[in-house]
Motif scaffolding. Structure first.
Motif, PDB file in Angstrom:
ATOM      1  N   ASP A  44      39.647  40.959  30.334  1.00 23.94           N
ATOM      2  CA  ASP A  44      39.799  42.358  30.712  1.00 23.94           C
ATOM      3  C   ASP A  44      38.973  43.232  29.775  1.00 23.94           C
ATOM      4  N   ARG A  45      38.279  44.215  30.330  1.00 23.39           N
ATOM      5  CA  ARG A  45      37.389  45.051  29.517  1.00 23.39           C
ATOM      6  C   ARG A  45      38.151  45.835  28.453  1.00 23.39           C
TER       7      ARG A  45
ATOM      8  N   ASN B 270      38.764  39.792  41.553  1.00 21.71           N
ATOM      9  CA  ASN B 270      38.343  39.688  40.160  1.00 21.71           C
ATOM     10  C   ASN B 270      36.907  39.181  40.094  1.00 21.71           C
TER      11      ASN B 270
END
Length: 225
Positions: free
Chosen positions: A190-191, A68
């Motif tokens: 998160d995108r 990540n």
């Protein structure tokens, strides 16, 4: 190298072009070009030099053991990076410095910066004072990021960041330096989830957004900035 340009950089503030040129010789300055995505400093390595961005941009990134990625900062022309680790010889980097685009970087030996020499000792006091000022500003930026990511919700993080950008620009209409992925990494979210939340905020009448340009919509009775 255009030493006149260097005098506009915070690190060389208060110096004449001739003084900056003397400092470069003293500090074993080396100019390097990095293509987009190239690693300038890698996590786990130790460094003795700091970087000054002459052109392009550099992302300061952290990757955990699961892969990540978090973007801690984005460094542009005239800004420096790696100075903290270069001032602590033998301390392994916890972060990586990666070229966000094609970049020209000036590498400066920090050990020589902190040691008075006969060549340019009269300028070292200015240089060290400027370096301390830069470090203080970076601490403030890190504090702001901690503040922006303190909310447990994605909306809360977005509102905190966008509100700060509006105040920084003195307007509810502004552009940000991050693309969507970089913004998600900066806010540690998160995108896809962030994009969904931006769409909800738009439907809720909180923002207008087009690529990197945002407009914060004032509520009834709310004062302008």
């Amino acid at each position: 190298m255009n030493t006149a340009f260097l005098t506009d950089i915070v690190l060389f503030r208060g110096m004449a072009a001739s003084e900056a040129e003397s400092i470069l010789r003293c500090l074993d300055a080396e100019k390097k070009r990095f293509d987009r995505g190239s690693v300038i400093f890698r996590a786990g390595d130790t460094i003795t030099s700091m970087g000054v961005v002459l052109s392009g941009g550099v992302s300061i990134e952290y990757d955990d053991v699961w892969g990540n990625k978090s973007i801690l900062d984005k460094v542009g022309p005239g800004q420096v990076f790696g100075e903290t680790y270069a001032c602590a010889p033998g301390e392994p980097l916890m972060i990586s410095a990666v070229a966000a685009e094609t970049a020209e970087i000036l590498l400066l030996n920090v050990g020589r910066m902190l040691t008075v020499c006969t060549n340019a000792c009269e300028f070292h006091g200015k240089l060290i004072r400027n370096l301390l000022a830069i470090s203080a500003e970076k601490n403030l930026r890190l504090s702001r990021r901690i503040f922006h990511t303190s909310s447990k919700t994605i909306r809360g993080r977005l509102l905190s960041y966008l509100s700060y950008q509006a105040k920084l620009n003195g307007s509810r209409d502004f552009e940000i330096a991050f693309n969507r992925q970089q913004l998600a990494d900066y806010l540690s979210v998160d995108r896809s989830a962030m994009s969904n939340e931006l769409s909800k905020m738009r439907r809720d009448g909180l923002i207008r957004v087009e690529r990197g340009r945002f407009s914060l919509i004032a509520m009834d009775g709310e004062e302008d900035l």
